[in-house]
Design a protein around this motif. Structure first.
Motif, mmCIF file in Angstrom:
data_model
loop_
_atom_site.group_PDB
_atom_site.id
_atom_site.type_symbol
_atom_site.label_atom_id
_atom_site.label_comp_id
_atom_site.label_asym_id
_atom_site.label_seq_id
_atom_site.Cartn_x
_atom_site.Cartn_y
_atom_site.Cartn_z
ATOM 1 N N ASN A 1 3.218 -11.852 -8.515
ATOM 2 C CA ASN A 1 4.138 -11.393 -7.476
ATOM 3 C C ASN A 1 5.268 -12.408 -7.355
ATOM 4 O O ASN A 1 5.081 -13.511 -6.847
ATOM 5 N N ASP B 1 3.927 -1.169 -0.286
ATOM 6 C CA ASP B 1 5.343 -0.834 -0.199
ATOM 7 C C ASP B 1 6.002 -2.002 0.526
ATOM 8 O O ASP B 1 5.440 -2.518 1.494
ATOM 9 N N ARG C 1 10.574 -1.513 -2.681
ATOM 10 C CA ARG C 1 9.768 -0.988 -3.781
ATOM 11 C C ARG C 1 8.562 -0.255 -3.222
ATOM 12 O O ARG C 1 7.963 -0.682 -2.237
ATOM 13 N N THR D 1 -2.069 -2.509 -3.502
ATOM 14 C CA THR D 1 -0.870 -1.702 -3.723
ATOM 15 C C THR D 1 -0.091 -1.693 -2.420
ATOM 16 O O THR D 1 -0.661 -1.382 -1.362
ATOM 17 N N ASP E 1 4.722 1.468 -4.064
ATOM 18 C CA ASP E 1 3.537 1.435 -4.942
ATOM 19 C C ASP E 1 3.556 0.242 -5.898
ATOM 20 O O ASP E 1 3.326 0.379 -7.110
ATOM 21 N N PHE E 2 3.839 -0.922 -5.352
ATOM 22 C CA PHE E 2 3.825 -2.152 -6.149
ATOM 23 C C PHE E 2 2.393 -2.695 -6.161
ATOM 24 O O PHE E 2 1.858 -3.090 -5.127
#
Length: 449
Positions: free
Chosen positions: A206, A178, A194, A176, A196-197
């Motif tokens: 991705n 940022d 973004r 996870t 909490d990707f």
């Protein structure tokens, strides 16, 4: 209403509808409108509903004529397009608004004459469609295809656990992050960041492809990278550009995959007693999918031949509606909006590819629909009932429960599916289809339209 109409065919599946409305009807509708206004308008010096018509006309003459002509033309068009006997190729397409030509004259002592232009269903004159020769690619299910399905089942049944804070990220881990992508001038736009990707490293999910840059990072690490994006990157703003990206790893987890054994098979479904039972079920499902896809491919290759001798002029509104529909479906898939997808496509030059694909799809669809009509293909009540039985059996449901989900419109589309299957059976039987090049199963199963 006394209406005389004349339809003139134009280029690109347009028609011009010329309409004449008798002066007596024009006068009658105009007077009806005046009565409405005299009942509802309130003018200083007169009580509501007591305004004389001559006062109303003297004060608002031009506005009244403009309103009247709009009402009369709209009423005439509705009356014409509601005619049951009006052929399909003379009705406007649902997404084509009739466009008024010129400025019609409103003279109460003359017939009202006006014209509109709109798109209609294209004329399709089927060329040769029997006795054609076509070659189609094919594929076979191999052990690696079943193994891939088993790997995906293991992934879905994996246990995800936090890794130690000192552990380094590696491919296969769930991370996870940022991230912030910077402009060339160093600015950090909010629409390029973004929080909490989460994704699996090395999975290909991705879209910015900075997986390798995250490998080796630990929880809490912050890293700046310079990323060179490909020329054909989906985002035209980043295509062929180098950008600084700041990444913060906020969480790191690892997957514990279950063993490939009888226990896994039983966890998937209690009907499986052994791993071989699960493998056999996977193979059976893949074979059904392959059979369906093979039929699609055969038909596609055959339709290419028919399209060569069946030219169709598609109206612009029809092409646009098809492209827009595809964009909306893609937007839903990526959880974004169609406008963003359209912008990305136009910037990357792929909008032409989408337009070409849309035109081919519409062309082949019109051929199928025309053949169904010309060959008088129908769906009987017995065939609809059998289809309901098949749906119920496939879903292990009661047939009466299945029917409850089908309203009149849904039944119509079900009948269309039956009709299409019947004409497809005829097409495949009436032409010479030869097996061609063998393809990889996954490539073959991908819809390239």
């Amino acid at each position: 209403m006394a209406i005389n109409k004349e339809i003139k065919r134009l280029e690109k599946s347009n028609v011009q509808l010329n309409i004449t409305i008798h002066k007596d009807d024009v006068r009658a509708q105009y007077n009806d409108m005046l009565k409405e206004y005299t009942k509802s308008l309130q003018i200083p010096g007169f009580r509501k509903g007591k305004v004389p018509q001559e006062v109303l006309e003297r004060k608002y003459a031009e506005a009244l004529k403009g309103d009247a002509i709009s009402r009369i033309m709209e009423s005439a068009l509705q009356e014409i397009f509601k005619e049951e006997g009006l052929p399909r190729n003379e009705r406007p397409l649902p997404y084509s608004t009739p466009e008024l030509q010129g400025e019609p004259e409103m003279d109460l002592d003359k017939d009202l004459v006006f014209s509109v232009i709109y798109d209609v269903l294209p004329e399709v004159k089927i060329g040769r469609w029997k006795g054609l020769k076509a070659e189609y690619p094919y594929a076979e299910i191999e052990k690696k295809d079943i193994d891939k399905e088993l790997d995906e089942i293991r992934e879905r049944n994996a246990i995800v656990m936090d890794k130690d804070d000192s552990a380094a990220a590696k491919n296969g881990d769930v991370v996870t992050i940022d991230y912030q992508i910077f402009e060339e001038n160093g600015e950090a736009p909010s629409d390029m960041q973004r929080k909490d990707f989460a994704f699996t490293l090395g999975s290909g999910t991705n879209i910015y492809k900075f997986d390798d840059d995250i490998v080796g990072m630990k929880k809490g690490d912050l890293k700046d990278i310079n990323k060179k994006f490909e020329k054909d990157h989906f985002d035209p703003i980043l295509a062929d550009k180098t950008r600084k990206i700041q990444i913060t790893l906020t969480a790191l987890k690892e997957k514990k995959l279950p063993d490939l054994d009888d226990d896994l098979a039983q966890d998937v479904d209690e009907k499986f007693k052994t791993l071989d039972d699960l493998k056999n079920s996977i193979k059976e499902r893949l074979e059904k999918q392959l059979e369906f896809r093979l039929r699609e491919v055969k038909l596609s290759e055959l339709l290419k031949k028919i399209m060569e001798n069946t030219p169709v002029i598609l109206p612009e509104s029809m092409i646009k509606a098809e492209v827009d529909g595809r964009m909306r479906r893609l937007a839903r898939y990526y959880n974004t909006n169609a406008e963003m997808i359209m912008q990305m496509m136009s910037g990357s030059g792929k909008d032409k590819e989408w337009r070409d694909a849309a035109e081919k799809s519409l062309h082949s669809r019109l051929i199928i629909e025309t053949l169904m009509d010309e060959q008088k293909i129908e769906a009987s009540d017995e065939e609809v009932e059998k289809e309901f039985e098949s749906i119920a059996a496939a879903n292990s449901a009661d047939i009466n429960e299945v029917k409850k989900h089908y309203n009149e419109e849904a039944v119509f589309y079900l009948k269309e599916d039956i009709r299409e299957k019947k004409i497809t059976d005829i097409l495949l039987a009436e032409n010479n289809l030869k097996q061609g090049k063998k393809e990889n199963y996954l490539d073959f199963m991908a819809d390239k339209s």
